[in-house]
Design a protein around this motif. Structure first.
Motif, PDB file in Angstrom:
ATOM      1  N   LEU A 715       0.857  -1.183   0.000  1.00 39.89           N
ATOM      2  CA  LEU A 715       0.000   0.000   0.000  1.00 39.89           C
ATOM      3  C   LEU A 715       0.898   1.239   0.000  1.00 39.89           C
ATOM      4  O   LEU A 715       1.758   1.388   0.866  1.00 39.89           O
ATOM      5  CB  LEU A 715      -0.900   0.007   1.241  1.00 39.89           C
ATOM      6  N   VAL A 716       0.703   2.110  -0.975  1.00 35.93           N
ATOM      7  CA  VAL A 716       1.438   3.379  -1.046  1.00 35.93           C
ATOM      8  C   VAL A 716       0.424   4.490  -1.257  1.00 35.93           C
ATOM      9  O   VAL A 716      -0.288   4.499  -2.260  1.00 35.93           O
ATOM     10  CB  VAL A 716       2.473   3.384  -2.200  1.00 35.93           C
ATOM     11  N   GLN A 730       3.605  13.889   1.858  1.00 37.50           N
ATOM     12  CA  GLN A 730       3.752  12.798   2.822  1.00 37.50           C
ATOM     13  C   GLN A 730       3.398  11.483   2.123  1.00 37.50           C
ATOM     14  O   GLN A 730       2.356  11.374   1.462  1.00 37.50           O
ATOM     15  CB  GLN A 730       2.843  13.014   4.033  1.00 37.50           C
ATOM     16  N   VAL A 731       4.282  10.506   2.263  1.00 41.66           N
ATOM     17  CA  VAL A 731       4.098   9.195   1.644  1.00 41.66           C
ATOM     18  C   VAL A 731       4.039   8.141   2.747  1.00 41.66           C
ATOM     19  O   VAL A 731       4.933   8.083   3.600  1.00 41.66           O
ATOM     20  CB  VAL A 731       5.253   8.878   0.670  1.00 41.66           C
ATOM     21  N   ILE A 761      10.089   4.870  10.546  1.00 39.00           N
ATOM     22  CA  ILE A 761      10.126   3.483  10.087  1.00 39.00           C
ATOM     23  C   ILE A 761       9.760   2.581  11.253  1.00 39.00           C
ATOM     24  O   ILE A 761      10.444   2.564  12.274  1.00 39.00           O
ATOM     25  CB  ILE A 761      11.530   3.132   9.543  1.00 39.00           C
ATOM     26  N   ILE A 762       8.682   1.843  11.109  1.00 40.37           N
ATOM     27  CA  ILE A 762       8.154   1.032  12.217  1.00 40.37           C
ATOM     28  C   ILE A 762       7.774  -0.339  11.673  1.00 40.37           C
ATOM     29  O   ILE A 762       7.228  -0.464  10.567  1.00 40.37           O
ATOM     30  CB  ILE A 762       6.916   1.713  12.850  1.00 40.37           C
ATOM     31  N   ASP A 771       5.905   2.580   7.131  1.00 44.51           N
ATOM     32  CA  ASP A 771       6.923   3.609   6.913  1.00 44.51           C
ATOM     33  C   ASP A 771       6.266   4.883   6.411  1.00 44.51           C
ATOM     34  O   ASP A 771       5.478   4.853   5.455  1.00 44.51           O
ATOM     35  CB  ASP A 771       7.967   3.140   5.899  1.00 44.51           C
ATOM     36  N   SER A 772       6.603   5.961   7.054  1.00 45.02           N
ATOM     37  CA  SER A 772       6.029   7.253   6.682  1.00 45.02           C
ATOM     38  C   SER A 772       7.168   8.226   6.378  1.00 45.02           C
ATOM     39  O   SER A 772       8.118   8.343   7.162  1.00 45.02           O
ATOM     40  CB  SER A 772       5.163   7.797   7.823  1.00 45.02           C
TER      41      SER A 772
END
Length: 921
Positions: A715-716, A730-731, A761-762, A771-772
């Motif tokens: 998912l992006v 923001q991605v 990063i989680i 990841d955001s």
């Protein structure tokens, strides 16, 4: 602006234009442009520039050199005027603008006016065309205006043209027109109209340069404190006093000898800088860019001393520039106001003149200004120096009459240690800091007119002091005063929405002068070597005790000075989602009083350091650290409980937000099940707004939102993000965790020329990565171009499928970054709670930095579990939680190998400057 003797300047004489060939001038029109047809003039122009350079190297005053070049161009233009037989017409040739003042740097604009009493005939027009063509062919590129008197009358309605005509100097031709340009300006403009339009122009010009003398790359001509601020003094006064040069204003008792000397020195300093700018660039360059600052500092004699820091010489050079700029700006403002008060104001109608009202026996209020009641006030009552500023706060007065300012400048020189030790004066100084009304404006005036630096000598040492980097946008004194201005904004309802929590805290602090004193001393020891915070602590403590403050208050001011960086460094460089980090910080702070003062000071300091530094991300970090620390200090909550409370509070806030929006498309039970799968780490690191966005995206992307399906596509999703930068994107990436995920993601961003401003990063408990990233899109198209969005998503998905193919793009180092050196420092610290190493990286920010770091991680088989990206000017200060690809801690040998690989990858190959100054033989 200032006349000088140029007889001692030995310039190469003008060639060839002798009478025996002047008769052949008509042939020039039919002659092809060749070296011969240009009469050797280009070589002569090059030679006189060479002569001027050599004269400057021998120590000739720059003022003589700009006048000498103007004289040489006079000689050339007069010869060409005769060569083309324009002396047989009724035309007059004038030098105007800076050239009219007799001021020409190597590549200055050459402004000339050909004026005719009537319309210009065809014959004269043809000769003018030949003259202009030759001037261009020889490389002068003149700014030439050809006008009849009637045309000049109409043109002078433009105040910029009127200013140039005020400087008109007849070179040759019709002497009957000698005074016409100035007469035209006097006819078209009244003194008041011209003054008002020039002051409005100056204000607009200043705003184009952020209304400060302290820009990192200043324009030495048009910025506040630049040459234009000297020119405006002449423009508004010459037409009234009918004088030709600035020194004549001394004889008119408008300007004092000392003011003239100060302007004379400052203008000469700027002219010397301008000369070297022209030499280095080969053009009419007025911007003192980083590209030139180091070399000009060296050319002007600023040498690095044995014990100096690497940037000490250029910082001393820029400090002296800023001090000159402030001196020019201050005098320009004072003298133009003096003109208004003494020339314009007495001619105003009675209902427009400011009214005088007594304040006390020593001061009056005249309109919106304060004025001394008689010229001996400061001499007879030295305490009135500080009393005046206190009255300005008490009566809401921002400005000072110019005759009072002149007396104040003289009186400020008498502030010595005896004055500083006087209890009355000490009480007045503290009373000024307690009076919050117009505090910034009063301290700014104190600084500009010498009072503040005389009363606190250490403050004089940091006046104009800059740090040669992109992070600190202001000099130390300007930053300090701006910090105090921001403190005041915390009491202003207009700024409450920007600073809700800090405003509430500041307004509850009763002794606001404690924070003002901490602000004044927090950077006062910069530039001396050593730890400026520790040195400042000692000085602030001693100052407070000397001024009769209690030991407790002095200790608080000293503590704030010593630890003014503690909160920002903790919030930005450490993982404040780790309760142990917060506990260590709380132990250093000690109590809520310290915390409240430190929080307010830190927020103001960050805002006053760099306008781009403060954003919602940093505001959230600071608020989170403040809230967590306050709870520990008030309730002594231990770390594990605090961790769970932090998670619970974040989930609760996110649920409240969920209930307050239209969430019919999201089932609450599904939301809670998803949240349970995401794990504690996610809720420690994310904010409620982003959690809600992520949740909606995941649940609307089955089957990935409902099950751990290995075949689920990544998912992006993208959205606008205006907190870290205006054009940021923001991605959010949600996919099954895999090795090299960070590296391949960074590579894709690099390939698409996207800069990473922030990264979170989680890894969720079910082995999914969340990841955001906040990205800066230089092209500005990613948010509006669906094709670009789809390309980014597809590139990421393809890269996740084949994470071994990494191709990094080669990018040029941005111009500004090329001139800075940041030593790369890599440290590792083992974190027992996560069983991972925390790698901190400090290095020069550079294109593709994170992509290169990611490539090294890939090569060394390093797994990234979390990251924090911080850019401070030219410095990148990033933090990574890392392990091996089996989630095991890294051995010492592997850490050494990783450090070595990173150092090699991040070494910067600097491009050489395009131009360099060479000493003349």
């Amino acid at each position: 602006m200032f006349n000088c003797d140029v007889a001692s300047i030995d310039l190469t004489p003008l060639p060839l234009l002798s009478n025996d060939i002047a008769t052949n001038a008509s042939l020039l029109a039919d002659t092809p442009v060749t070296e011969k047809s240009l009469l050797g003039i280009p070589q002569w122009l090059t030679q006189i520039n060479h002569d001027i350079n050599r004269a400057l190297e021998r120590g000739t005053n720059i003022r003589q050199l700009v006048a000498a070049r103007s004289g040489a161009i006079d000689e050339l233009l007069i010869a060409l005027f005769n060569w083309f037989e324009l002396d047989k017409t009724d035309l007059a040739l004038f030098a105007t603008g800076g050239y009219g003042r007799g001021e020409l740097s190597l590549y200055s604009d050459i402004d000339i006016l050909l004026l005719s009493p009537d319309e210009i005939g065809d014959d004269a027009s043809g000769k003018i065309d030949q003259l202009v063509a030759l001037l261009w062919d020889i490389g002068l590129e003149p700014a030439l205006s050809v006008r009849s008197v009637n045309d000049a009358l109409e043109a002078a309605l433009d105040h910029t043209i009127a200013s140039a005509q005020l400087e008109a100097r007849l070179l040759i031709g019709n002497e009957a027109l000698q005074d016409v340009p100035v007469q035209i300006v006097n006819k078209q403009w009244s003194p008041r109209e011209f003054f008002e339009v020039k002051i409005a122009e100056a204000k607009a010009r200043h705003l184009q340069h952020n209304a400060t003398e302290y820009n990192l790359e200043p324009n030495i001509k048009t910025a506040p404190g630049g040459l234009r601020d000297i020119h405006i003094i002449g423009w508004v006064t010459k037409r009234y006093f009918r004088v030709g040069k600035l020194y004549d204003l001394v004889q008119q008792n408008f300007l004092t000898e000392k003011e003239f000397d100060e302007l004379n020195f400052a203008e000469g300093y700027l002219w010397q800088i301008r000369h070297y700018l022209h030499v280095l660039t080969g053009r009419n360059e007025n911007k003192l860019l980083f590209d030139y600052q180091r070399e000009i500092a060296q050319l002007m004699g600023y040498e690095t001393q044995p014990d100096d820091q690497p940037n000490a010489a250029v910082e001393r050079f820029m400090r002296d520039y800023y001090r000159c700029a402030m001196q020019i700006s201050t005098l320009s403002e004072m003298l133009t106001n003096h003109y208004y008060e003494t020339i314009i104001e007495p001619q105003l109608p009675d209902d427009e003149r400011p009214k005088k009202q007594p304040i006390n026996a020593r001061f009056n209020q005249i309109g919106d200004q304060i004025a001394m009641a008689h010229h001996r006030v400061f001499a007879q009552h030295p305490d009135s120096i500080l009393e005046m500023f206190l009255l300005m706060g008490q009566y809401g007065i921002k400005n000072v009459r110019t005759h009072t300012l002149r007396a104040l400048k003289i009186a400020a020189r008498g502030i010595d240690q005896v004055y500083r030790d006087n209890p009355t004066h000490q009480a007045l100084f503290l009373a000024n800091l307690k009076e919050q009304n117009y505090l910034f404006h009063r301290l700014r005036a104190m600084n500009r007119y010498g009072v503040l630096g005389s009363y606190i000598p250490a403050f004089a040492q940091v006046t104009g002091l800059m740090q040669y980097d992109l992070f600190h946008r202001y000099t130390v004194d300007a930053h300090t005063l701006f910090l105090i201005r921001i403190l005041h904004r915390f009491t202003d309802p207009r700024f409450y929405e920007d600073f809700p929590l800090v405003s509430a805290i500041f307004q509850r602090i009763e002794r606001k002068e404690i924070l003002v004193l901490a602000a004044m001393f927090h950077d006062i020891a910069k530039g001396r070597g050593g730890n400026h915070s520790e040195l400042g602590q000692t000085e602030s403590f001693d100052f407070c005790l000397a001024h009769g403050m209690s030991v407790a208050d002095a200790k608080l001011v000293g503590w704030l000075t010593r630890y003014h960086l503690l909160m920002s460094m903790t919030a930005q460089k450490k993982d404040i989602s780790d309760p142990e980090v917060v506990t260590i910080f709380a132990n250093l702070v000690g109590n809520v009083t310290h915390l409240n003062h430190l929080y307010v000071l830190t927020v103001a300091d960050m805002n006053a350091t760099n306008p781009q530094l403060w954003n919602s991300w940093r505001a959230t970090l600071m608020k989170q650290l403040y809230s967590q620390t306050r709870r520990i200090l008030r309730a002594d909550i231990d770390a594990p409980t605090n961790r769970q409370d932090m998670i619970s509070a974040t989930r609760t806030q996110a649920l409240v937000m969920l209930d307050n929006v239209n969430n019919q498309h999201m089932n609450r039970d599904e939301v809670l099940r998803l949240w349970d799968d995401l794990g504690d780490e996610y809720f420690l690191r994310e904010i409620p707004e982003d959690i809600l966005w992520h949740t909606e995206a995941i649940l609307n992307h089955p089957p990935i939102g409902l099950a751990s399906n290995a075949d689920s596509p990544p998912l992006v999703v993208l959205r606008e993000h205006r907190e870290l930068a205006l054009d940021a994107v923001q991605v959010f990436v949600y996919t099954q965790d895999q090795t090299n995920l960070f590296a391949v993601t960074m590579a894709v961003f690099d390939q698409m020329n996207l800069d990473v401003l922030d990264a979170r990063i989680i890894t969720a408990t079910r082995d999914f990565a969340l990841d955001s990233y906040v990205l800066l899109d230089p092209s500005g198209t990613l948010l509006v171009d669906e094709d670009s969005q789809q390309e980014l998503k597809q590139r990421l998905i393809n890269a996740f499928k084949d994470p071994t193919v990494l191709k990094l793009t080669n990018k040029r180092m941005p111009r500004q970054l090329r001139h800075f050196e940041v030593t790369t420092v890599i440290n590792f610290e083992f974190n027992e709670a996560s069983d991972q190493h925390i790698m901190s990286l400090e290095t020069l920010d550079q294109p593709g930095l994170l992509a290169r770091v990611g490539q090294v991680f890939l090569q060394e088989k390093i797994e990234v579990h979390a990251a924090r990206i911080t850019t401070l000017g030219e410095r990148a200060e990033d933090m990574f939680y890392i392990s091996d690809q089996n989630d095991e801690p890294l051995s010492a040998a592997r850490l050494d190998a990783l450090q070595s690989a990173l150092m090699t990858s991040l070494s910067v190959q600097r491009e050489q400057p395009a131009a360099a100054y060479r000493k003349c033989d």
